[in-house]
Design a protein around this motif. Structure first.
Motif, PDB file in Angstrom:
ATOM      1  N   SER A 178      -1.920   9.606 -13.776  1.00  0.00           N
ATOM      2  CA  SER A 178      -1.268  10.907 -13.643  1.00  0.00           C
ATOM      3  C   SER A 178      -0.063  10.732 -12.736  1.00  0.00           C
ATOM      4  N   GLY A 179       0.891  11.658 -12.835  1.00  0.00           N
ATOM      5  CA  GLY A 179       2.075  11.584 -11.989  1.00  0.00           C
ATOM      6  C   GLY A 179       2.881  10.326 -12.236  1.00  0.00           C
ATOM      7  N   GLU A 180       3.592   9.877 -11.207  1.00  0.00           N
ATOM      8  CA  GLU A 180       4.466   8.716 -11.357  1.00  0.00           C
ATOM      9  C   GLU A 180       3.678   7.430 -11.553  1.00  0.00           C
ATOM     10  N   SER A 181       2.521   7.301 -10.906  1.00  0.00           N
ATOM     11  CA  SER A 181       1.705   6.099 -11.145  1.00  0.00           C
ATOM     12  C   SER A 181       1.252   6.047 -12.602  1.00  0.00           C
ATOM     13  N   GLY A 182       0.949   7.211 -13.194  1.00  0.00           N
ATOM     14  CA  GLY A 182       0.584   7.252 -14.603  1.00  0.00           C
ATOM     15  C   GLY A 182       1.742   6.882 -15.507  1.00  0.00           C
ATOM     16  N   GLY A 183       2.947   7.326 -15.148  1.00  0.00           N
ATOM     17  CA  GLY A 183       4.122   6.947 -15.912  1.00  0.00           C
ATOM     18  C   GLY A 183       4.371   5.449 -15.864  1.00  0.00           C
ATOM     19  N   LEU A 225       0.851  -1.190   0.000  1.00  0.00           N
ATOM     20  CA  LEU A 225       0.000   0.000   0.000  1.00  0.00           C
ATOM     21  C   LEU A 225       0.881   1.231   0.000  1.00  0.00           C
ATOM     22  N   THR A 226       0.288   2.370  -0.363  1.00  0.00           N
ATOM     23  CA  THR A 226       1.036   3.621  -0.354  1.00  0.00           C
ATOM     24  C   THR A 226       0.515   4.600   0.682  1.00  0.00           C
ATOM     25  N   THR A 253      -1.599   3.942  -6.529  1.00  0.00           N
ATOM     26  CA  THR A 253      -0.726   5.115  -6.411  1.00  0.00           C
ATOM     27  C   THR A 253       0.745   4.744  -6.266  1.00  0.00           C
ATOM     28  N   THR A 254       1.124   3.554  -6.703  1.00  0.00           N
ATOM     29  CA  THR A 254       2.536   3.167  -6.679  1.00  0.00           C
ATOM     30  C   THR A 254       3.375   4.187  -7.443  1.00  0.00           C
ATOM     31  N   ASN A 255       4.478   4.619  -6.827  1.00  0.00           N
ATOM     32  CA  ASN A 255       5.405   5.535  -7.487  1.00  0.00           C
ATOM     33  C   ASN A 255       6.707   4.800  -7.788  1.00  0.00           C
ATOM     34  N   TYR A 256       7.717   5.525  -8.263  1.00  0.00           N
ATOM     35  CA  TYR A 256       8.951   4.850  -8.665  1.00  0.00           C
ATOM     36  C   TYR A 256       9.652   4.187  -7.489  1.00  0.00           C
ATOM     37  N   ALA A 257       9.684   4.851  -6.345  1.00  0.00           N
ATOM     38  CA  ALA A 257      10.334   4.249  -5.183  1.00  0.00           C
ATOM     39  C   ALA A 257       9.637   2.943  -4.796  1.00  0.00           C
TER      40      ALA A 257
END
Length: 544
Positions: free
Chosen positions: A353-358, A83-84, A506-510
């Motif tokens: 959108s944002g990093e999750s979108g990337g 989870l984030t 909402t997972t991001n790169y980290a």
């Protein structure tokens, strides 16, 4: 429901019960508040009995955007949770502005190209560190070039700030088939058949088709792959107005645009190879994993230079290009890319959108490329370049994206910006990075995957002496020119497991780094060369 179905339902029900028990026993680990409730979305079970239950969260009855998670347990004992959400939710649920005010705030960004009344609902937006009460405002319309849109704006319910956006279509669209008033016709009698297709890009290919005994016609519908089928949209933009492609002799297309069905052959071929790829490599039956096929609409709009996937109609639409420099967007890597958006939507649900979108976009590029390798068609040579065949002028660097060196487009950063590498390999400061479109910040994950699979090896046609003039040092951000790849098979297994088992909305790169390391450990063992390779590849793109 037969005995097998009952057995599966019982297993899943028991797994869900165990996940709920784990939540009650471990509230701190899942950032639970007394006002939270959880609903299971999907269940997967590993061979060793480890259960992964994907959960959606509500807070005081409101949906929590970014509150979803995956509970990992074995034998009723919780191992971990993905989870984030950083801390338990503690927000008021009384808005400070009206729904109409939220619609106006979102409308300033959307503009005037809407074609339906906007809708709103109160939610808790937890896509950032501090959860906030927000309105989910949905606008539907079209862009200037004709792409349908269905955009979600998350508007702070206290001050009207736009917190984030999400798109149901990698753009948005209208529902699919509907009958008018009256009694629907009886289902036709269909039997599987095999036709011959002459495509624009893939050569002559066998096609899964259906014989309609009622109409005495063949349909471009693959009964062996969930009834995946192709419609002709007649160069219109209303997807529900499409007409199923049919034929009298089961011979489809002529390999040129003079026959409208030729692009349908490419679409059907690409859908079939995508289905087979996911089934052969991951045991996945269809995009949602439920055995149901999607549909594709060829000849969308006029001179439309794009293709898109819509979560809402569970379909893909293909433009014909501009008629001069861009050909129809029905190459296999583009089809694999767009259909893979559906896989992401039905698993991690990465917000667009944002990093999750990337990461969402990168996932589609990764699997689009791997599907092209899986097909291994000499007419469409596999590579890590996306969409090069749609360009009439096949000059060097005519493509949509290059995964091994994203910055060849002079926009997409090669590497994640940080204090040691603020430019990100593409003249992007951390502040500028935050505003990048998802089609560009996806480059970091594309680059990671290439390095994981192939290592710091320059592809043929881009080496020293070519226009790109690349050497191994140009492929890494940390000087590790000796970086070795683990091969495509292992790399795609790691990314798929991370996506379906550990990524959340909402997972991001980290978090993607952590998820892929865990996936590699699951598949190949702690301390394995594959785990080390995942860490080394992330290091090489500055995700530390």
């Amino acid at each position: 429901m037969g005995a097998a179905g009952q057995s599966v339902a019982a297993i899943n029900g028991a797994a869900v019960d165990r996940a709920h028990a784990a939540i009650r026993q471990n509230p701190t680990a899942i950032r639970a508040s007394a006002a939270d409730a959880f609903t299971a979305r999907s269940v997967s079970v590993d061979a060793d009995g480890t259960e992964h239950v994907r959960m959606d969260r509500t807070y005081r009855g409101l949906r929590v955007i970014g509150g979803d998670m995956v509970v990992h347990s074995r034998g009723g004992v919780m191992k971990s949770a993905s989870l984030t959400l950083a801390k338990p939710i503690n927000v008021g649920v009384t808005p400070g502005l009206s729904a109409d005010d939220a619609i106006v705030a979102a409308g300033v960004q959307f503009g005037t190209q809407f074609n339906a009344v906007p809708t709103t609902s109160l939610v808790v937006f937890a896509g950032r560190n501090n959860p906030k009460l927000a309105y989910d405002v949905v606008y539907a319309g079209m862009t200037k070039e004709g792409t349908p849109q269905r955009l979600h704006y998350f508007v702070d319910a206290l001050n009207g700030e736009i917190l984030a956006t999400d798109s149901a279509v990698k753009t948005g669209t209208l529902p699919g088939d509907r009958y008018g008033t009256g009694t629907p016709p009886s289902p036709p009698v269909l039997t599987p058949a095999t036709g011959t297709g002459n495509s624009l890009f893939a050569g002559t290919q066998p096609l899964g088709t259906a014989w309609n005994a009622s109409r005495r016609l063949f349909e471009l519908k693959d009964l062996t792959r969930g009834s995946t089928h192709i419609k002709d949209l007649g160069n219109g933009y209303r997807l529900e107005a499409g007409t199923l492609v049919v034929d009298a002799d089961n011979k489809w297309g002529n390999g040129a645009m003079s026959d409208r069905v030729s692009t349908g052959v490419d679409a059907a071929y690409g859908f079939a190879k995508t289905w087979d790829y996911y089934k052969s490599n991951f045991g996945r039956e269809g995009i949602r994993g439920d055995g149901a096929g999607a549909w594709g609409g060829i000849h969308y709009f006029i001179n439309y230079v794009n293709a898109f996937w819509s979560d809402e109609c569970f379909c893909m639409a293909f433009g014909d290009g501009d008629g001069t420099s861009i050909r129809p967007l029905v190459t296999i890597d583009i089809i694999g890319h767009e259909v893979s958006h559906g896989v992401t939507a039905s698993t991690a649900g990465l917000i667009y959108s944002g990093e999750s979108g990337g990461l969402n976009e990168a996932t589609s590029d990764i699997f689009g490329a791997m599907i092209e390798y899986y097909a291994n068609n000499a007419k469409q040579p596999p590579n890590y370049v996306i969409g090069e065949q749609i360009f009439v002028n096949q000059a060097w660097n005519k493509n949509i994206r290059t995964m091994f060196k994203p910055y060849l487009d002079k926009i997409s950063p090669d590497c994640y910006p940080n204090d040691a590498n603020p430019a990100g390999g593409g003249n992007r400061t951390p502040a500028a990075w935050a505003g990048l479109d998802v089609h560009y910040n996806s480059g970091v994950a594309n680059h990671f995957f290439y390095l994981l699979a192939e290592g710091a090896v320059v592809p043929a046609g881009y080496e020293a002496g070519t226009p790109a003039n690349l050497g191994p040092s140009d492929l890494v951000c940390n000087g590790n020119t000796g970086l070795a790849g683990i091969g495509r098979d292992a790399a795609q297994q790691i990314w798929y497991r991370a996506l379906t088992t550990y990524f959340t909305s909402t997972t991001n790169y980290a978090a993607a780094r952590v998820a892929t390391l865990q996936a590699a450990e699951d598949l190949f063992g702690a301390g394995s060369p594959q785990v080390t390779a995942v860490a080394d590849a992330w290091n090489a793109v500055s995700v530390l």
